[in-house]
Motif scaffolding. Structure first.
Motif, PDB file in Angstrom:
ATOM      1  N   PRO A  48       0.806  -1.231   0.000  1.00  0.00           N
ATOM      2  CA  PRO A  48       0.000   0.000   0.000  1.00  0.00           C
ATOM      3  C   PRO A  48       0.835   1.277   0.000  1.00  0.00           C
ATOM      4  N   TRP A  49       2.164   1.153  -0.092  1.00  0.00           N
ATOM      5  CA  TRP A  49       3.035   2.318   0.140  1.00  0.00           C
ATOM      6  C   TRP A  49       3.284   3.134  -1.121  1.00  0.00           C
ATOM      7  N   GLN A  50       3.306   4.479  -0.938  1.00  0.00           N
ATOM      8  CA  GLN A  50       3.625   5.381  -2.059  1.00  0.00           C
ATOM      9  C   GLN A  50       4.594   6.451  -1.555  1.00  0.00           C
ATOM     10  N   PRO A  51       5.755   6.558  -2.214  1.00  0.00           N
ATOM     11  CA  PRO A  51       6.784   7.490  -1.726  1.00  0.00           C
ATOM     12  C   PRO A  51       6.302   8.933  -1.577  1.00  0.00           C
ATOM     13  N   LEU A  52       5.368   9.382  -2.450  1.00  0.00           N
ATOM     14  CA  LEU A  52       4.931  10.781  -2.354  1.00  0.00           C
ATOM     15  C   LEU A  52       3.857  10.965  -1.288  1.00  0.00           C
ATOM     16  N   ALA A  53       3.120   9.888  -0.995  1.00  0.00           N
ATOM     17  CA  ALA A  53       2.056   9.995   0.006  1.00  0.00           C
ATOM     18  C   ALA A  53       2.574   9.669   1.409  1.00  0.00           C
ATOM     19  N   HIS A  54       3.541   8.791   1.499  1.00  0.00           N
ATOM     20  CA  HIS A  54       4.080   8.397   2.805  1.00  0.00           C
ATOM     21  C   HIS A  54       5.472   9.014   2.944  1.00  0.00           C
ATOM     22  N   SER A  55       5.512  10.118   3.687  1.00  0.00           N
ATOM     23  CA  SER A  55       6.729  10.939   3.696  1.00  0.00           C
ATOM     24  C   SER A  55       7.948  10.184   4.239  1.00  0.00           C
ATOM     25  N   TRP A  56       7.744   9.240   5.166  1.00  0.00           N
ATOM     26  CA  TRP A  56       8.895   8.479   5.681  1.00  0.00           C
ATOM     27  C   TRP A  56       9.572   7.724   4.551  1.00  0.00           C
ATOM     28  N   LEU A  57       8.735   7.238   3.609  1.00  0.00           N
ATOM     29  CA  LEU A  57       9.277   6.426   2.519  1.00  0.00           C
ATOM     30  C   LEU A  57      10.007   7.294   1.494  1.00  0.00           C
ATOM     31  N   GLY A  58       9.379   8.438   1.135  1.00  0.00           N
ATOM     32  CA  GLY A  58      10.035   9.355   0.201  1.00  0.00           C
ATOM     33  C   GLY A  58      11.374   9.823   0.764  1.00  0.00           C
ATOM     34  N   THR A  59      11.373  10.152   2.066  1.00  0.00           N
ATOM     35  CA  THR A  59      12.610  10.619   2.705  1.00  0.00           C
ATOM     36  C   THR A  59      13.642   9.495   2.745  1.00  0.00           C
ATOM     37  N   LYS A  60      13.160   8.272   2.985  1.00  0.00           N
ATOM     38  CA  LYS A  60      14.064   7.115   3.018  1.00  0.00           C
ATOM     39  C   LYS A  60      14.755   6.937   1.657  1.00  0.00           C
ATOM     40  N   ILE A  61      14.004   7.122   0.578  1.00  0.00           N
ATOM     41  CA  ILE A  61      14.593   6.963  -0.760  1.00  0.00           C
ATOM     42  C   ILE A  61      15.643   8.061  -1.016  1.00  0.00           C
ATOM     43  N   LEU A  62      15.337   9.316  -0.556  1.00  0.00           N
ATOM     44  CA  LEU A  62      16.325  10.398  -0.716  1.00  0.00           C
ATOM     45  C   LEU A  62      17.595  10.075   0.082  1.00  0.00           C
ATOM     46  N   LEU A  63      17.400   9.586   1.320  1.00  0.00           N
ATOM     47  CA  LEU A  63      18.565   9.230   2.140  1.00  0.00           C
ATOM     48  C   LEU A  63      19.355   8.095   1.492  1.00  0.00           C
ATOM     49  N   LEU A  64      18.638   7.174   0.849  1.00  0.00           N
ATOM     50  CA  LEU A  64      19.316   6.050   0.192  1.00  0.00           C
ATOM     51  C   LEU A  64      20.261   6.565  -0.897  1.00  0.00           C
ATOM     52  N   MET A  65      19.788   7.580  -1.653  1.00  0.00           N
ATOM     53  CA  MET A  65      20.651   8.145  -2.716  1.00  0.00           C
ATOM     54  C   MET A  65      21.904   8.762  -2.086  1.00  0.00           C
TER      55      MET A  65
ATOM     56  N   LEU B   9      17.206   3.319   8.511  1.00  0.00           N
ATOM     57  CA  LEU B   9      16.676   2.279   9.408  1.00  0.00           C
ATOM     58  C   LEU B   9      15.628   2.868  10.351  1.00  0.00           C
ATOM     59  N   TYR B  10      15.909   4.082  10.870  1.00  0.00           N
ATOM     60  CA  TYR B  10      14.948   4.728  11.782  1.00  0.00           C
ATOM     61  C   TYR B  10      13.601   4.920  11.075  1.00  0.00           C
ATOM     62  N   LEU B  11      13.663   5.462   9.848  1.00  0.00           N
ATOM     63  CA  LEU B  11      12.422   5.730   9.106  1.00  0.00           C
ATOM     64  C   LEU B  11      11.696   4.431   8.777  1.00  0.00           C
ATOM     65  N   ALA B  12      12.471   3.391   8.378  1.00  0.00           N
ATOM     66  CA  ALA B  12      11.848   2.118   8.001  1.00  0.00           C
ATOM     67  C   ALA B  12      11.129   1.497   9.200  1.00  0.00           C
ATOM     68  N   ILE B  13      11.761   1.563  10.369  1.00  0.00           N
ATOM     69  CA  ILE B  13      11.207   0.872  11.529  1.00  0.00           C
ATOM     70  C   ILE B  13      10.060   1.670  12.161  1.00  0.00           C
ATOM     71  N   ASN B  14      10.217   3.005  12.236  1.00  0.00           N
ATOM     72  CA  ASN B  14       9.221   3.816  12.960  1.00  0.00           C
ATOM     73  C   ASN B  14       8.143   4.420  12.067  1.00  0.00           C
ATOM     74  N   LYS B  15       8.452   4.546  10.776  1.00  0.00           N
ATOM     75  CA  LYS B  15       7.501   5.125   9.816  1.00  0.00           C
ATOM     76  C   LYS B  15       6.814   6.377  10.377  1.00  0.00           C
ATOM     77  N   PRO B  16       7.596   7.382  10.801  1.00  0.00           N
ATOM     78  CA  PRO B  16       6.970   8.571  11.390  1.00  0.00           C
ATOM     79  C   PRO B  16       6.251   9.419  10.341  1.00  0.00           C
ATOM     80  N   LEU B  17       5.276  10.206  10.798  1.00  0.00           N
ATOM     81  CA  LEU B  17       4.621  11.179   9.923  1.00  0.00           C
ATOM     82  C   LEU B  17       5.524  12.409   9.893  1.00  0.00           C
ATOM     83  N   LEU B  18       6.196  12.670   8.783  1.00  0.00           N
ATOM     84  CA  LEU B  18       7.157  13.772   8.775  1.00  0.00           C
ATOM     85  C   LEU B  18       6.518  15.095   8.379  1.00  0.00           C
ATOM     86  N   PHE B  19       5.747  15.075   7.311  1.00  0.00           N
ATOM     87  CA  PHE B  19       5.067  16.295   6.870  1.00  0.00           C
ATOM     88  C   PHE B  19       3.592  15.945   6.736  1.00  0.00           C
ATOM     89  N   SER B  20       2.750  16.795   7.287  1.00  0.00           N
ATOM     90  CA  SER B  20       1.316  16.467   7.112  1.00  0.00           C
ATOM     91  C   SER B  20       0.523  17.723   6.782  1.00  0.00           C
TER      92      SER B  20
END
Ligand code: HEM
Length: 126
Positions: free
Chosen positions: A64-81, A115-126
């Motif tokens: 169900p995850w979308q990088p633009l809708a779930h900010s933890w995931l979008g941020t995780k991808i930026l950090l990965l780069m 790892l922090y974002l993956a495990i905690n999935k915080p709401l970063l921007f809402s």
């Protein structure tokens, strides 16, 4: 969706293998043992990381995850780069040791963030 949990467990397994291989190579370099570049330790991380990222994309397709809708995931991808860039510089023997150390610290900080974002999935921007 029925395979989702299996893919997630494999993704997590590859993630922890990736962290272990990354830190091990940093430790070997810090001990002056740079010869791992002529062993399977040179290409094993690339194989593992390719599987890790393929599983990550599979999670995006079947989950169900979308990088633009779930900010933890979008941020995780930026950090990965950033992690990929810093990690590759940290292993460049042509660079001065101090500069490689800075890149290594930057890579580890970004890895911790991933790892922090993956495990905690915080709401970063809402
Ligand atoms: C393009 C890159 C990546 C994408 C799209 C991605 C995607 C995801 C998604 C969607 C989840 C959530 C699974 C769930 O809770 O149902 C997840 C979990 C996880 N990811 Fe990634 N991932 C990526 C890269 C990485 C990397 C590079 C690492 C670490 C080196 C990593 C470590 C983890 C971990 C440990 C979890 C499990 C967290 C938990 O629930 O305890 N991921 N990933």
């Amino acid at each position: 969706m029925e395979y989702y949990l299996n893919v997630k467990i494999l993704h997590m397994f590859c993630a922890y293998v990736s962290v272990t291989l990354f830190i091990s190579r940093l430790l070997l370099d810090s001990l002056g043992k740079v010869g791992w570049r002529h062993s399977p330790a040179r290409y094993l991380p690339h194989i593992n990381d390719s599987v890790l990222l393929t599983l990550a994309l599979t999670l995006l397709v079947i989950g169900p995850w979308q990088p633009l809708a779930h900010s933890w995931l979008g941020t995780k991808i930026l950090l990965l780069m950033g992690y990929i860039l810093a990690g590759s510089k940290a292993f460049k023997l042509a660079l001065p040791v101090k500069r490689r150390l800075v890149w290594a610290v930057l890579a580890l900080l970004q890895l911790a963030g991933i790892l922090y974002l993956a495990i905690n999935k915080p709401l970063l921007f809402s």
